[in-house]
Design a protein around this motif. Sequence first.
Motif, PDB file in Angstrom:
ATOM      1  N   UNK A  39       2.360  10.011   0.755  1.00 12.07           N
ATOM      2  CA  UNK A  39       2.420   9.142   1.658  1.00 12.07           C
ATOM      3  C   UNK A  39       1.835   9.442   3.007  1.00 12.07           C
ATOM      4  N   UNK A  40       2.159  10.752   3.444  1.00 10.61           N
ATOM      5  CA  UNK A  40       1.749  11.178   4.852  1.00 10.61           C
ATOM      6  C   UNK A  40       0.226  11.106   4.672  1.00 10.61           C
ATOM      7  N   UNK A  41      -0.378  11.619   3.632  1.00  7.23           N
ATOM      8  CA  UNK A  41      -1.940  11.843   3.645  1.00  7.23           C
ATOM      9  C   UNK A  41      -2.461  10.328   3.831  1.00  7.23           C
ATOM     10  N   UNK A  42      -1.969   9.409   3.111  1.00 11.45           N
ATOM     11  CA  UNK A  42      -2.463   8.084   3.133  1.00 11.45           C
ATOM     12  C   UNK A  42      -2.501   7.412   4.605  1.00 11.45           C
ATOM     13  N   UNK A  43      -1.441   7.902   5.442  1.00  8.09           N
ATOM     14  CA  UNK A  43      -1.289   7.418   6.934  1.00  8.09           C
ATOM     15  C   UNK A  43      -2.200   8.276   7.708  1.00  8.09           C
ATOM     16  N   UNK A  44      -2.287   9.453   7.397  1.00 11.42           N
ATOM     17  CA  UNK A  44      -3.501  10.291   8.040  1.00 11.42           C
ATOM     18  C   UNK A  44      -4.879   9.829   8.090  1.00 11.42           C
ATOM     19  N   UNK A  84      10.246   6.680   2.928  1.00 10.49           N
ATOM     20  CA  UNK A  84      10.946   8.039   2.289  1.00 10.49           C
ATOM     21  C   UNK A  84      12.290   7.883   2.415  1.00 10.49           C
ATOM     22  N   UNK A  85      12.875   7.411   3.436  1.00 16.34           N
ATOM     23  CA  UNK A  85      14.524   7.231   3.494  1.00 16.34           C
ATOM     24  C   UNK A  85      15.075   6.177   2.258  1.00 16.34           C
ATOM     25  N   UNK A 133       0.849  -1.278  -0.049  1.00 17.95           N
ATOM     26  CA  UNK A 133      -0.078   0.113   0.021  1.00 17.95           C
ATOM     27  C   UNK A 133       1.125   1.220  -0.131  1.00 17.95           C
ATOM     28  N   UNK A 134       1.869   1.490   0.905  1.00 18.74           N
ATOM     29  CA  UNK A 134       2.766   2.444   0.905  1.00 18.74           C
ATOM     30  C   UNK A 134       3.401   2.563  -0.554  1.00 18.74           C
ATOM     31  N   UNK A 135       3.788   1.552  -1.042  1.00 18.06           N
ATOM     32  CA  UNK A 135       4.697   1.813  -2.182  1.00 18.06           C
ATOM     33  C   UNK A 135       3.547   2.002  -3.457  1.00 18.06           C
ATOM     34  N   UNK A 147       6.520   3.567   9.574  1.00 15.90           N
ATOM     35  CA  UNK A 147       5.816   3.079   8.513  1.00 15.90           C
ATOM     36  C   UNK A 147       5.838   4.342   7.356  1.00 15.90           C
ATOM     37  N   UNK A 148       5.876   5.541   7.627  1.00 15.88           N
ATOM     38  CA  UNK A 148       6.011   6.618   6.594  1.00 15.88           C
ATOM     39  C   UNK A 148       7.536   6.829   6.518  1.00 15.88           C
TER      40      UNK A 148
END
Length: 416
Positions: free
Chosen positions: A46-51, A242-243, A31-33, A237-238
């Motif tokens: 990605x931050x929006x998806x986590x939120x 990013x790293x 999902x993140x990818x 998770x976020x």
Amino acid sequence: MFASLRVRNYRLFFSGQVVSNIGTWMQRIAQDWLVFTLSGFDPVALGIAVALQFTPTLLLSLWAGVLADRIDKRKLLVAIQTGTLLQAAALGVLDVLGIVTLWQVYLLCFVLGTLSALEVPTRQSFVAEMVGRDQVANAVALNSSVFNMARIVGPAIAGFAITVVGTGWLFLGNALSTLAVLAGLLLMRPEELFRGPAVARAKGQLREGLRYVRGRPDLVTVMVLVFFVSTFGITFFTSLAIVAGNVFETRADGYGLLSTLLAVGTFTGALLAARRGTRGRPRVRLLLGSAIALGALEIGTALMPTYLAFGLALVPLGFATITFLNTANALVQTSVSPDMRGRVMGLYVLVLIGGNPVGGPMTGWLADLFGGRSPFYIGGAVSVVAAVVCALILARRSRDRVSPVTGPLAERVRLG
């Protein structure tokens, strides 16, 4: 170490979790990818998806705790897991057919978050019903060992499977793995559960639970610490995606390997926690020490210059992280009355996960503005400061004979 597995109902639950958690972690990585690629590798997306995934916790976790105290937790978990299966299947079908869009992923993240907001406090409070009060600490640690074993296996599979078959089939695999949990729940013997007194439906039950916690300064302090560490420190998770993508310029397999290395540490920490869980109840000193270690190691990890050094530093960071989370969970569960456990765990889940709608976008924003390592620096510093402040507060209260800390947790503050 495995004392809780002597209980048949918990053994069924545990077995289902072994299979399902691997699928869950495959979906999380996929999902993140998927979000990262659909958005053009935008960390803010990605931050929006986590939120979106964690916002429902703010709205529903307290009410879910009340619900868990009122009705049959096992039946409630069956309904929730059925919804989780359908969510994963829907996302998988959209992706496999090649018609998935970013807004659809966002919507399904919100659906999954809604189900999780109901599931987590119910599952957390159900642990004591399966094994009884004396085995709670051991069962919590074993749950974490399964969860973190899946964090080793799931990301390792996902990182390479994404490059071979794409993300869609991983979502469908997670849907199938949910059947294991459903089977375990349905095969349980309800008459063997350690159920507390039934809580009849009545007005003001949520307020009653909040008053109960407010009257326990020991619980309040622990929950404040959990909020700050989980919101600002545990943002992996976020930040790992990013790293992996923006700092070290790796692909999905690189992200999966970082997640696996973090999970090696958390899995080891969970096994040691299970061993401690057979020797007695957890100590506040361990909670505070692990929070400080988590923050210091997070800062140290951010300083690592190469991909390999960064990945290896994630192992002790994962160890400290799971030690903190397991200790906090067991402390709260073993220090509350059974008829309040659902409501207290609802509040605990709120402070544990409810900060993610802030932490997720904040992590993306910091990484976009100051670089991919910045969430590690800031999160580590916040964790250390929060732990030191809470340690000073608890130490002062334990010495205060005019307004002493009360309750089972308070005794552990004085003793250790």
